[in-house]
Scaffold this motif. Structure first.
Motif, short mmCIF file in Angstrom:
data_model
loop_
_atom_site.label_atom_id
_atom_site.label_comp_id
_atom_site.label_asym_id
_atom_site.label_seq_id
_atom_site.Cartn_x
_atom_site.Cartn_y
_atom_site.Cartn_z
N MET A 47 35.02 43.97 94.58
CA MET A 47 34.57 43.33 95.82
C MET A 47 35.16 41.92 95.92
O MET A 47 35.62 41.50 96.97
CB MET A 47 33.05 43.27 95.80
CG MET A 47 32.43 42.77 97.07
SD MET A 47 32.57 43.95 98.39
CE MET A 47 31.17 44.97 98.04
N THR A 48 35.16 41.19 94.79
CA THR A 48 35.71 39.83 94.80
C THR A 48 37.18 39.86 95.18
O THR A 48 37.63 39.05 95.99
CB THR A 48 35.57 39.19 93.40
OG1 THR A 48 34.26 39.48 92.92
CG2 THR A 48 35.77 37.72 93.45
N LEU A 63 37.49 40.69 98.99
CA LEU A 63 37.05 39.62 99.88
C LEU A 63 37.97 38.41 99.77
O LEU A 63 38.24 37.73 100.76
CB LEU A 63 35.61 39.22 99.58
CG LEU A 63 34.55 40.29 99.87
CD1 LEU A 63 33.17 39.66 99.92
CD2 LEU A 63 34.81 41.01 101.16
N GLU A 64 38.46 38.14 98.57
CA GLU A 64 39.37 37.00 98.43
C GLU A 64 40.65 37.22 99.23
O GLU A 64 41.18 36.32 99.85
CB GLU A 64 39.70 36.76 96.96
CG GLU A 64 38.76 35.72 96.38
CD GLU A 64 38.96 35.51 94.91
OE1 GLU A 64 39.80 36.20 94.32
OE2 GLU A 64 38.24 34.66 94.36
N HIS A 86 39.89 36.85 102.80
CA HIS A 86 39.64 35.44 103.11
C HIS A 86 40.92 34.69 103.37
O HIS A 86 40.96 33.74 104.14
CB HIS A 86 38.86 34.80 101.97
CG HIS A 86 38.49 33.37 102.22
ND1 HIS A 86 39.33 32.34 101.90
CD2 HIS A 86 37.41 32.81 102.79
CE1 HIS A 86 38.77 31.21 102.26
NE2 HIS A 86 37.60 31.47 102.79
N GLY A 119 39.71 33.50 106.72
CA GLY A 119 39.03 32.26 106.39
C GLY A 119 37.53 32.41 106.50
O GLY A 119 36.95 33.40 106.04
N SER A 120 36.90 31.43 107.16
CA SER A 120 35.45 31.45 107.24
C SER A 120 34.95 32.56 108.16
O SER A 120 33.74 32.84 108.21
CB SER A 120 34.93 30.10 107.69
OG SER A 120 35.58 29.74 108.88
N LEU A 144 35.28 35.43 107.63
CA LEU A 144 34.93 36.52 106.72
C LEU A 144 33.48 36.97 106.97
O LEU A 144 33.16 38.15 106.91
CB LEU A 144 35.08 36.04 105.28
CG LEU A 144 34.89 37.05 104.18
CD1 LEU A 144 35.93 38.13 104.28
CD2 LEU A 144 35.00 36.38 102.83
N LYS A 145 32.66 35.99 107.27
CA LYS A 145 31.25 36.27 107.54
C LYS A 145 31.11 37.24 108.71
O LYS A 145 30.32 38.18 108.66
CB LYS A 145 30.56 34.95 107.88
CG LYS A 145 29.16 34.89 107.36
CD LYS A 145 28.62 33.51 107.53
CE LYS A 145 27.16 33.58 107.15
NZ LYS A 145 26.42 32.39 107.44
N LEU A 160 32.05 40.78 107.76
CA LEU A 160 31.11 41.49 106.91
C LEU A 160 29.78 41.76 107.59
O LEU A 160 29.10 42.72 107.28
CB LEU A 160 30.85 40.68 105.63
CG LEU A 160 32.09 40.42 104.79
CD1 LEU A 160 31.74 39.62 103.57
CD2 LEU A 160 32.74 41.72 104.38
N GLU A 161 29.41 40.89 108.54
CA GLU A 161 28.10 41.07 109.16
C GLU A 161 28.23 41.66 110.56
O GLU A 161 27.35 41.48 111.40
CB GLU A 161 27.37 39.72 109.19
CG GLU A 161 26.89 39.33 107.81
CD GLU A 161 26.50 37.88 107.71
OE1 GLU A 161 26.48 37.19 108.74
OE2 GLU A 161 26.23 37.44 106.57
N TYR A 202 28.69 47.46 108.46
CA TYR A 202 29.88 47.99 107.82
C TYR A 202 29.81 47.78 106.31
O TYR A 202 29.27 46.77 105.85
CB TYR A 202 31.13 47.32 108.37
CG TYR A 202 31.51 47.85 109.73
CD1 TYR A 202 32.39 48.93 109.84
CD2 TYR A 202 31.00 47.30 110.89
CE1 TYR A 202 32.74 49.43 111.07
CE2 TYR A 202 31.34 47.81 112.13
CZ TYR A 202 32.21 48.87 112.21
OH TYR A 202 32.56 49.37 113.42
N VAL A 203 30.34 48.70 105.54
CA VAL A 203 30.38 48.57 104.08
C VAL A 203 31.79 48.92 103.60
O VAL A 203 32.62 49.38 104.38
CB VAL A 203 29.36 49.50 103.40
CG1 VAL A 203 27.96 49.01 103.62
CG2 VAL A 203 29.53 50.91 103.86
N ASN A 253 47.98 23.04 111.42
CA ASN A 253 47.28 22.94 110.12
C ASN A 253 47.45 24.17 109.23
O ASN A 253 46.64 24.40 108.35
CB ASN A 253 45.78 22.73 110.31
CG ASN A 253 45.48 21.34 110.78
OD1 ASN A 253 46.33 20.46 110.67
ND2 ASN A 253 44.33 21.16 111.36
#
Lengths: 186, 370
Positions: free
Chosen positions: A9-10, A13-14, A17, A21-22, A24-25, A28-29, A42-43, A131
């Motif tokens: 999972m790490t 997700l990495e 990411h 970036g942010s 990601l939330k 996942l949600e 979602y899973v 940026n």
């Protein structure tokens, strides 16, 4: 088909990411509006070394298919290599393009070159998000905002200004052309 | 604490204290149990005194550090600390001396000293300088083209084979001596006296069939081994017939366990959230303005801050110095702190533009690093 363990999972997700970036939330949600009460989410599921992004209602239905017979489910994000690393495949493009933080737009003249699997050169660079850091994951769009693929920024936005037209701006990782070139591997 | 005599002992308002910049150590050997007028302190007063005294000392240490000549580094400013003046005690006991070999002890009793011999030696036969040992060495037996016959030679004997044989014997004798020495060392000082490369060999289990007994194998070890062996079948021991009275093996191997495919809803969501938090926290640079940092870095690299910035810095410098000196004189140190702090805040924008090694106040510098 099984859920990912913590190490996997790490890794997944990495990697995500790097591109979203942010956001990601939000990935996942995200609600799936499926299932009996319409409240599913979602899973991630691992099947034949591939990681799938699936709504949990679909996971339930997929349990009716045997492991040997099940070809795939949901959206394939990428696969785990034999050495245990995780690589995103082009099939996850729609998901990360919708949530991308850093983008590159290609000039129409450079689109075909990129779709044949080449890196993005400075001459083909239409626009780039401000940026963007060096080695940041970027999603590559055509000027009409169609996602074409993704890669890694070879230079930061500031450094891009000083480059020669033939210098590489983004390193190719996946593009839509793979649907034709690598049809049987996806 | 002060074992070395050259530990710096300056004075400040609170009295004498020890300062060792190399170890980043500052200490005051004073027990503030009594006020200056002789009355005993209460518990609270003493605590407050300790805290205040500690704060002053740390402030002093930080001030000194920031006044030292610094160089520019990727992560910020780099100060080379002086050599530590206070000697810390050794962590581990001194290593034990290696037991002497038989020759070494003999040489000691006879008073034979080892002498250094040159690496090269002149070879009379070849008429050139050659190595004393090794490849292309002096008087190498392999280089001899012929050996002159002597009257005492036995007929039919190969002199070259004889040379080889004698060399073999000498090597075998040396090996035997080495082994004897190791054995003696192990007897005297135990396993630890052996070289590390041999320690494992000294503990290895006895070879099957040899008379030497190995470590005693306990009953539970045997049971565990039998249990593991019994499950080493195609069905992991599931369909094997059990003997009458056979108990299930206690120590089974590890099996990977995963969350359930469908019903792990709560746990799986928890895992996803935990990992997501970890990933987001690791990559969170929201507190850092990358552009600003890059600009500051570029200015420091080129060493040419704009003239306006230098002006601003000088003013702030003066303000801080004033504050610092006042702080040193004031008993509490608190009233003196505010001007310095205010200067740091007003100077925040230009603080990046400082020349390396410049005398900016400790607090400003700290703020700019972050």
């Amino acid at each position: 088909m099984r859920p990912l363990d913590e190490a996997e999972m790490t890794q997944v997700l990495e990697k995500l990411h790097k591109f979203v970036g942010s956001n990601l939330k939000h990935v996942l949600e995200r609600p799936s509006h499926e299932g009996p009460d319409g409240k599913g989410g979602y899973v991630f599921r691992l099947h034949k070394q591939r990681c799938y992004y699936v709504s949990d209602a679909l996971v339930r239905r997929a349990t009716n298919v045997g492991r040997e017979k099940l070809f795939g489910l949901g959206t394939c994000l990428g696969k785990f290599t034999k050495s245990g690393k995780f690589r995103l495949t082009v099939t996850c493009l729609d998901l990360i393009a919708a949530h991308a933080k850093h983008k590159i737009w290609l000039k129409p003249s450079a689109e075909m070159s990129f779709l044949y699997g080449n890196h993005v050169l400075k001459s083909g660079l239409g626009r780039i998000t401000d940026n963007t850091a060096q080695y940041q994951g970027v999603v590559i769009f055509s000027m009409s905002d169609v996602p074409l693929g993704f890669g890694v920024a070879a230079k930061s936005t500031q450094d891009c200004r000083k480059l020669d037209p033939n210098d590489i701006v983004a390193l190719h990782q996946a593009d839509l052309g793979e649907y034709l070139r690598m049809e049987d591997e996806l | 604490m002060a074992t070395a005599m050259d530990v710096e002992t300056p004075m400040d308002a609170g009295g004498e204290y020890e300062l060792d910049l190399g170890n980043l150590l500052v200490a005051r050997a004073r027990d503030p149990v009594r006020l200056s007028n002789g009355t005993a302190m209460t518990e609270e007063e003493r605590d407050a005194e300790y805290v205040e005294s500690g704060r002053e000392l740390v402030q002093e240490l930080v001030d000194r550090l920031f006044n030292m000549p610094s160089t520019v580094d990727k992560a910020g400013r780099l100060v080379k600390l002086p050599k530590p003046s206070l000697q810390l005690p050794r962590e581990k006991p001194l290593p034990k001396a290696r037991p002497m070999t038989k020759w070494e002890s003999f040489a000691q009793t006879k008073g034979i000293k080892k002498r250094k011999r040159s690496k090269l030696e002149f070879d009379e036969g070849q008429e050139e300088w050659r190595r004393r040992h090794g490849y292309k060495r002096v008087n190498d037996d392999n280089d001899i083209p012929w050996i002159e016959a002597k009257s005492g030679d036995e007929p039919g004997e190969d002199p070259f084979a004889k040379l080889k044989e004698s060399k073999k014997e000498r090597v075998a004798k040396q090996e035997k001596n080495q082994l004897e020495n190791l054995k003696r060392a192990a007897k005297q000082g135990g396993k630890g006296a052996l070289p590390s490369t041999l320690q494992l060999a000294a503990t290895s289990l006895a070879i099957t069939g040899s008379k030497q007994s190995s470590q005693r194998v306990s009953k539970t070890d045997l049971g565990d081994a039998a249990g593991l062996a019994s499950t080493a079948t195609a069905s992991i021991g599931k369909f094997d017939k059990k003997l009458p009275g056979e108990k299930p093996a206690k120590k089974l191997g590890k099996h990977r366990k995963f969350l359930p495919v469908v019903d792990g809803e709560g746990k799986e969501k928890e895992l996803i959230t935990n990992v997501m938090r970890k990933v987001l926290a690791e990559n969170d640079f929201s507190g850092l303005d990358v552009n600003k940092a890059v600009r500051a870095h570029n200015v420091e690299e080129s060493g040419k801050p704009s003239s306006k910035k230098i002006g601003g810095k000088k003013r702030a410098d003066g303000a801080f110095k004033k504050g610092g000196s006042r702080k040193g004189m004031s008993p509490g140190g608190k009233p003196g702190r505010s001007p310095g702090k205010a200067a740091g805040r007003s100077e925040k924008k230009s603080s990046f533009g400082g020349k390396p090694g410049g005398k900016a106040g400790g607090k400003d510098r700290k703020g700019s690093k972050r």
